[in-house]
Each structure stands twice: as C-alpha cells, then as structure tokens.
Motif scaffolding. Structure first.
Motif, mmCIF file in Angstrom:
data_model
loop_
_atom_site.group_PDB
_atom_site.id
_atom_site.type_symbol
_atom_site.label_atom_id
_atom_site.label_comp_id
_atom_site.label_asym_id
_atom_site.label_seq_id
_atom_site.Cartn_x
_atom_site.Cartn_y
_atom_site.Cartn_z
ATOM 1 N N ASP A 159 -23.240 -19.132 84.042
ATOM 2 C CA ASP A 159 -23.726 -19.453 85.391
ATOM 3 C C ASP A 159 -22.752 -20.419 86.059
ATOM 4 O O ASP A 159 -22.384 -21.448 85.474
ATOM 5 N N ASP A 160 -22.381 -20.067 87.306
ATOM 6 C CA ASP A 160 -21.586 -21.018 88.080
ATOM 7 C C ASP A 160 -22.522 -21.860 88.948
ATOM 8 O O ASP A 160 -23.752 -21.764 88.833
ATOM 9 N N GLU A 209 -20.284 -7.900 94.350
ATOM 10 C CA GLU A 209 -20.177 -8.322 92.955
ATOM 11 C C GLU A 209 -19.716 -7.231 92.002
ATOM 12 O O GLU A 209 -19.005 -7.515 91.038
ATOM 13 N N THR A 214 -22.454 -13.624 87.190
ATOM 14 C CA THR A 214 -21.799 -14.776 86.552
ATOM 15 C C THR A 214 -21.866 -14.718 85.035
ATOM 16 O O THR A 214 -21.056 -15.341 84.355
ATOM 17 N N THR A 240 -24.518 -16.418 94.081
ATOM 18 C CA THR A 240 -24.129 -15.407 93.088
ATOM 19 C C THR A 240 -25.276 -15.157 92.125
ATOM 20 O O THR A 240 -26.022 -16.071 91.759
ATOM 21 N N TYR A 283 -17.099 -21.743 83.683
ATOM 22 C CA TYR A 283 -16.808 -21.866 85.117
ATOM 23 C C TYR A 283 -16.419 -23.300 85.448
ATOM 24 O O TYR A 283 -17.023 -24.260 84.951
#
Length: 851
Positions: free
Chosen positions: A820-821, A434, A831, A826, A812
C-alpha cells in the motif's frame, strides 16, 4: 594493429616453451621407498581416469600439470613396488596440491595396493586470491533447485532483485526483458563476470552475462568462482569469474545417474507446478579403452509464484468480476532444457583430444503488474545457446605442455508478444489508469550473438620455483540486433556488426618452498576493434549527410600481482592487487544505431525517442581491485578465511545530456558513471568428517554508485549513494548430516539487509537513504540412501522457505511499506504488487539413482 602482431609474434617465437597457461591445477610431490627412505627415480605418477601423469626425477620429485578441476585418485606405480594410491585429491584451478608417496617393496606378486584417503590441506598456502570451489560431491549436499542457487550461497555474491515496477523503469521497461546473469559480485553491476565452460568463454558480449540455470548438477565436475584479484589469464571482467568444469574422466566401467523431482504432490499451497529430470551416462567406446564419452541432459520447468488473471468479462480497477471465475495464467514461468556431450580421446601418453558441446534453451515470463489482467499482452522471452569446441593438449616434456582450442558459441535472444507484426494491430491498446485491459506491451527484440574463438596456451614448470606461462586468444564476433516498435513496426535499432577482439597474457608463479612465500605476477593485454562508424560530431545527429569516421581501436594493458605468506603452520596471509578492464556490452556500444538504406551505412537514428544514443567513442569500464586475506586452520577439519577488499570503478556506462546543432536535447550513453565498494568477507568451513559438514559465510559491504539503473541519468554527477542492490549484511550457511544408516538432512539458511529505497520526503536530495525489512530464508532437505539390485538410490524431500516467510523485496517510498502506498486515490489491488514479495513455501519430492 602492427604493434599487436609484433607482440603476438614475440610470445610465440622460440623460447615460448618456457611460458604457461594454467587452466587446471597442479600436483607436485616426492616419492620415497617406504622401508629405506631413499628417493625413487623413474616412479610413474598416474591421475586415474585421465591420461595425465609424470615420472619422478633424480631427486624423486614429480610435477603433473594442467589437471582439470575435480576430485581424483592419484597413484605411484613402479616395478618391484606395490602401487600406492591417494584417494579423493581435490584439484582447483591455478592451485598446487602437494603429495608424498612411500610405496613398499613388493615381495609377492599381486600384493595388495596401499590406499590412503587424502585430505586436502585446510590452509592452501599458494592461494593469493580468494577462490570458492565446490565439487560435484559437495553440490549434492546442498539443497538447490538450479545452479544459480549455489552461486548466491557463496560469500560476496548476491542475487539481483528488481526494486521497482517494470513499467516505471526508463524506456517504459523495454530493457527489463533483456538477458542478464542476475548476480552482483562484491557490489559490482550485473554482467561484470566472465563465464567459462571447460575453459571456453561463454559470456554473451552483446548483452552480457550467461544463463547458468539450465545446466544440470551431473554435468558439473567442479564449479569455481573468483570474486577478487584473479589472474591475468581471465580478462574482460571487472567483478568475478565463474569457471564451470564438466565431467572429464574416462570411465572403463560405464557410469549412470538419474535425478528427478517435482512439487506436484497435491498440496497446491506448496507447489509452483515444478518438474525436473536429469540423466547422465559415461563410458568408453566398445573395445576402445582410450576413447571415452560423456552425455547428460536436464529438463526443468516451473510456473513460478506470480500469476495473472483473465476474467470472463470486463474487469474494474479492483480486479473483481462477480460474473465468473478467472483463468489463472503463470507470468513468471521458466522452462529450460540442457543437453551436453563430450568425447575424450587419449591418443597416446603425450597427446589427448577432446570434442564437446551443448545445446540449451529457455523460455521465461517477466511479470509486469500493469498487465495483471491482460497476461497475454506481456512479451515472451526466448533464449537459445549452443557451444561446440575442440581441445588438443600436447605434453612437450615432463614439465611443459601446449594447449590449443577452437570453439564456436551462439546465443539467440527474442523478446516479443507476437512474431507476426500484423497481430499487433488486432487488439487495440485499452486500459484503465491502473491496469491494461487489451493490447500489448511495446517490446520487440530479435538478436543473435556469435563468437568464433581460437586460442593457444603454453606452460612450463621451469624449475622448482618458477611456473611461467602465456596465452593468446583471437575472437571474431557477430552482434546482430533488431528492435522495433510493435505499433507500426517502425525500426528503432537495426544492425549487424562484426567486431574483433584479441587478448593475451604472461604470468609467473613463484613458489619459494624454503620460506613458504608465493608470488603471482602477471600482465594482460586486450585489443578491440568495434568495427563501427561514428559521427565526427554527435551534435549533427539530425543531419543524415553528416560525415562519419571509423571508431578508434582500443588497446589496454593491465598488471596483476598476488602474494601469499605462511604464518606458522596453521595460517597464511595474502595480498592481491590488479587493474581490470571490461569492454561494455555491445548493445551499449551500438545503442541507437540503424541501417540507412538510402546511404547504405549504419548511423545513429535521429528519430529514436526515449532511448539514448551511444557516444562516438566509448572506453572500457575499469576497476582497480585491492584484497587482503588470512586463511587459518582451527582444527583438523575446520578452516576460517577472512578477506578485506576495496574496489574503485570508473568509466561506467551512464547517461548524460547534450545539444544538437539545432539546439535539441539528446541523451548520450557514455563513460560518465563511477562507483566504490568496500567490505569484509568471513568464511568458516567444516569439511565432511564424523558424518557431517557445514559452512558459514558473512559479508559486510558498502556499495556506492552514481546511478543504479541503465538509461537513468544521475541525480547529481558529483556524488554517490547506495546502489539499488546494496546489502550491507549478508549471512548464509549450510549444515549437512549423513548417518551410517543412510538417513540424513541438509539445512540451508540466509539472512540479509533489506534493499535501499528513496523516501518520498527529501529523497530527491538523499537517494536510497532508507531500507526495506531484513530478508530471511530457511531450506531443508531430508533424504534416505540405500542400495537395491546393485544400484545406489536416494529418496528426498526438499522444503524451500520452511517458515513460509513473506520476504519483502521493495516498498513504496511514500508509505515505507509493501502492498500500500500513501495515495488514497490508488486501489489496494494496484498497489499490492506481488513482485514486491519473495516466494512462499515449496515442497519438492524426488529421487536419485546411480551406480
């Protein structure tokens, strides 16, 4: 080339005295005796603070040509009559202001001057295309931090916002650091705009665009934007023109201005560590009243609102470390300097000379979320601009003038983490899934652009109807670029080309006063020699022995027409049509070129990965513009304007695939993309009377493109979809109050549709089919003006984003929200990209001082 030279000779041969180039505005009118009503012959008309003027003819008429944009006092002077003055006459490029003077016979020596505050007509009847012009006085009434903020408040102009992470862009986001004007005019791409400073072209032909942010408020006398069917004088632009006119008056009494503001007031939550200072001085040389000077300087710096963090020890994917407090590092900072100077020499009544120039520099950071915990691994962006120009104006007679200019413009751009290649080897590339832990971004650009320009324009008011004109410009360019791979410093691109551009135009502005009809006709030509060698067959790119040939020279001619017709006394309807070409930025023309030492030639780099090669023949991009508009006067100080426009754009630069002779797939950059834009613009303006002024703009538009991102190949070349910058609805407005006691306030607000995004489900077949939330802003400026020790002073508090709204730039595709996805693997820290949001509330305090 011979055809070009013949055309040039045709323009400049005898008879050219009946041709024109109207870079400024025009003042026309008539003078009468106040008591008898008879016309006055030989009355002198003076534009105060300049050498411009005229004398009335046998019918009492006068013409003052090529008046620089701005606000002036204009007077009528004649022996035996008291001077008659019109104050506050606003001049806009290419438009006509009509004045009428009625001086009284002077009975006593030194009789008082007749002064009348002039109000420009709310309906400009010779407006055949939309112009949005603001003067220095109007700029001071709008809460802005930089001049770029002023542009995006105008109808049809929106700010570029990156709607995806830099690391996900093509070529790993390397080209995300290149310079851009960051603006979209009526749905066009970035860098489709011509920028002029005092009539000199300051657009960067290598990268496109111009850095307008460093310019100070005091430097500008007038800022004009053309976003529709502009005149043939302006070329190499498909979407708009920005004309910046600097202060251009000779002040016998020296003028002095200072402005400073900061947000360092102890409230950290409302501060971005911003500081700005600006100073201005004008006057005349000692004992020489016909030589004036203007100097100004602005310094501005801010940390921005997006930061990176350095922890004392290793940081996990959540970005937390309990062993110590992180160091905060600004990653979207901006530091700019702008210094300007000009000398004006009114040699005599018919000849004037000016010499001017500026130096500007900017250092900026670009946020890359992957480097959030390794902020010094991102590139530093440095821009340096400098301009030097000389202009000579010669009045041939009462209705004809000649203008000559010469200029040299330089722009240097550097984007890299380190200057020294050896430093890239010190820290190894290391990161998690990440975030980067150590190492650097793979970006290294070092470029230089230069334009040497000479131009000649000639204008005449042939009669009361025809204003004829022509101009020619010769540009010798230099485009020098080095792009390297920091891992080993292998050369990706390396060239030094010197293309040549020649352009010219013919125009006729016809003003039929009896019926009120205005007709603008024009024709423009552009000739370009890209001065590069190309492969006979691009498929042989891997063969270093493959033959080369000279790229084709390009010649194109574009027509323009504009009409305006009054409807009663309170309204006028207009129509505009034109073809507009723009040669692609030269970094696209030369994309993928490197210098082959063994052959002593430039040729496409067969080892280039991830980046396409430029096609062997690249054509100019083209837009056909249509515009219909109506302007009307609602009351004595309120005007309304509505414009409907349609733009059809073709030959846009895009990416296609091709096969080499060895059957390898290569990406080719060429004229494959297209777009259409249609929309309506509504503008309501209340001029400053009764202690307040206001404006309201609304744009309804739809922008459809085949691709939105450079180096991104179209999903389906047979269809279009909403552009990444498409905002169907955009509102902006300003309300300014100034009371008699010096207290006042200004409020600026805007609201716009959110940017489109592609949903994860079915998005492949329906790109950009969903939208982010609406975007809102509200800014407030409170001020108090007063006088002390003979100086005008103002204290102000400026609050940006008063409600502290967290605007969402992008979301997203799988979750449809920011932060946030939908992937549970993740982390929220990964995110929750801060570049998805706009800035929070900022409070700035400052003061102005002037005489």
């Amino acid at each position: 080339m011979k055809r070009i030279l013949l055309f040039i000779v045709f323009i400049l041969l005898p008879g050219a005295e009946s041709l024109l180039a109207q870079s400024g505005g025009k003042i026309v009118g008539q003078v009468f005796d106040a008591e008898t009503g008879e016309v006055l012959v030989g009355c002198n008309i003076l534009v105060k603070g300049t050498s411009l003027g005229a004398a009335t003819d046998k019918d009492g008429y006068f013409y003052v040509l090529n008046v620089p944009p701005g606000i002036y006092d204009v007077s009528a002077v004649m022996i035996g009559y008291a001077e008659d003055v019109r104050q506050g006459v606003k001049i806009v490029s290419n438009l006509t202001v009509r004045l009428e003077f009625r001086p009284r016979p002077e009975l006593l020596v030194g009789e008082a001057i007749t002064v009348e505050a002039f109000r420009n007509p709310l309906v400009q009847k010779d407006l055949t295309y939309k112009i949005q012009a603001v003067t220095s006085d109007e700029i001071s009434r709008i809460p802005i931090t930089t001049i770029n903020d002023l542009l995006v408040q105008q109808a049809g102009i929106t700010r570029q916002i990156n709607t995806s992470p830099i690391s996900s862009l093509p070529v790993f986001g390397q080209f995300a650091t290149i310079p851009t004007d960051g603006l979209h005019f009526r749905g066009g791409r970035e860098n489709e705009t011509l920028y002029l400073f005092d009539g000199i072209n300051v657009s960067d032909a290598l990268w496109g665009g111009y850095s307008i942010d460093p310019i100070g408020e005091f430097t500008i006398s007038s800022l004009e934007t053309f976003s529709g069917t502009f005149e043939p004088r302006y070329g190499d632009a498909m979407s708009g023109v920005v004309n910046i006119a600097s202060y251009d008056k000779i002040d016998i009494t020296p003028r002095f201005k200072v402005k400073m503001f900061t947000d360092n007031h102890g409230i950290d939550a409302a501060s971005q560590n911003t500081n700005s200072g600006e100073v201005f001085l004008s006057g005349t040389l000692p004992s020489v009243k016909n030589v004036g000077f203007i100097v100004s300087h602005r310094s501005y710096s801010t940390d921005g609102y997006i930061n990176g963090y350095i922890y004392p020890e290793y940081v996990n994917s959540e970005g937390t470390d309990k062993s110590g407090k992180p160091k905060i590092v600004p990653m979207q900072y901006s530091d700019t300097q702008f210094s300007f100077g000009k000398m004006i020499w009114n040699i005599n009544e018919v000849l004037s000379f000016s010499l001017g120039g500026y130096y500007a520099k900017a250092n900026r950071g670009v946020y890359n979320h992957y480097f959030k915990y390794n902020p010094y691994g991102t590139p530093r962006v440095n821009l340096e601009d400098n301009l030097l120009y000389a202009k000579l104006k010669y009045i041939l007679n009462n209705s004809t003038y000649l203008s000559l200019s010469a200029a040299n413009y330089n722009r240097n751009f550097r984007s890299r983490v380190f200057d020294n290649a050896a430093y890239y080897d010190i820290r190894p590339q290391n990161g998690t899934a990440e975030f980067s832990i150590s190492g650097e971004d793979w970006v290294y650009f070092n470029t230089h652009f230069n334009r040497g320009e000479v131009s000649a324009d000639i204008f005449t008011q042939l009669d009361k109807i025809h204003s004829l004109g022509a101009g020619i410009t010769y540009d010798q360019l230099r485009t020098k670029l080095a792009r390297k791979n920091p891992d080993g410093f292998g050369v990706l691109e390396d060239y030094d080309y010197k293309p040549v551009e020649i352009s010219g135009y013919l125009s006729d502005k016809m003003e039929f006063d009896d019926m009120g009809l205005i007709v603008n006709l024009g024709l423009r030509f552009d000739y370009i020699d890209p001065a590069r060698d190309v492969l006979l067959d691009l498929r042989s790119v891997s063969d270093l022995e493959a033959p080369l040939e000279k790229a084709d020279k390009i010649l194109y001619v574009t027509p323009r027409i504009g009409l305006s017709f009054p409807i009663l006394e309170k309204a006028a309807v207009r129509f505009g049509y034109g073809h507009y070409y723009q040669y692609p930025d030269y970094f696209k023309i030369y994309q993928g070129t490197f210098y082959l030492d063994s052959k002593n030639v430039y040729r496409p780099n067969p080892q280039l990965e991830n980046t396409p090669l430029s096609d062997r023949q690249v054509k100019p991009e083209k837009t056909i513009n249509y515009e219909v508009g109506i302007q009307t006067r609602i009351s004595d100080d309120i005007a309304f304007d509505i414009s409907a426009f349609y733009r059809k754009t073709s030959n846009l630069i895009g990416v296609s695939l091709n096969k080499t002779q060895t059957q390898e797939i290569i990406s080719v950059l060429g004229n494959v993309d297209y777009a259409t834009v249609k929309g309506l613009e509504f503008s309501l303006k209340k001029h400053f009377t009764k202690n307040f002024s206001a404006f309201l703009n609304y744009t309804l538009s739809k922008t459809l493109v085949s691709t939105s991102i450079l180096f991104e190949r179209a999903t389906d070349e047979a269809r279009t979809f909403p552009a990444n910058w498409d905002q169907p609805h955009f509102f902006s407005g300003n309300l300014y109050f100034e009371f008699d006691n010096g207290f006042g306030f200004a409020v600026y607000g805007s609201a716009s549709s959110g940017f489109p995004y592609t949903p994860a489900s079915g998005g492949r077949f329906n790109p950009n089919s969903e939208r982010s939330p609406w975007i809102h802003s509200l800014d407030l400026n409170l001020f108090k003006k007063f006088k002390y020790l003979g100086m005008n002073q103002e204290l102000f508090i400026q609050i940006l984003n008063v409600p502290n709204r967290r605007n969402v730039w992008w979301v997203y595709g799988d979750s449809g929200i920011a932060g946030d996805d939908a992937n549970p693997a993740t982390s929220h820290d990964y995110t929750n990209n801060p570049a998805m949001y706009g800035p929070g509330r900022v409070i700035q305090i400052g003061f102005k001082l002037w005489n």
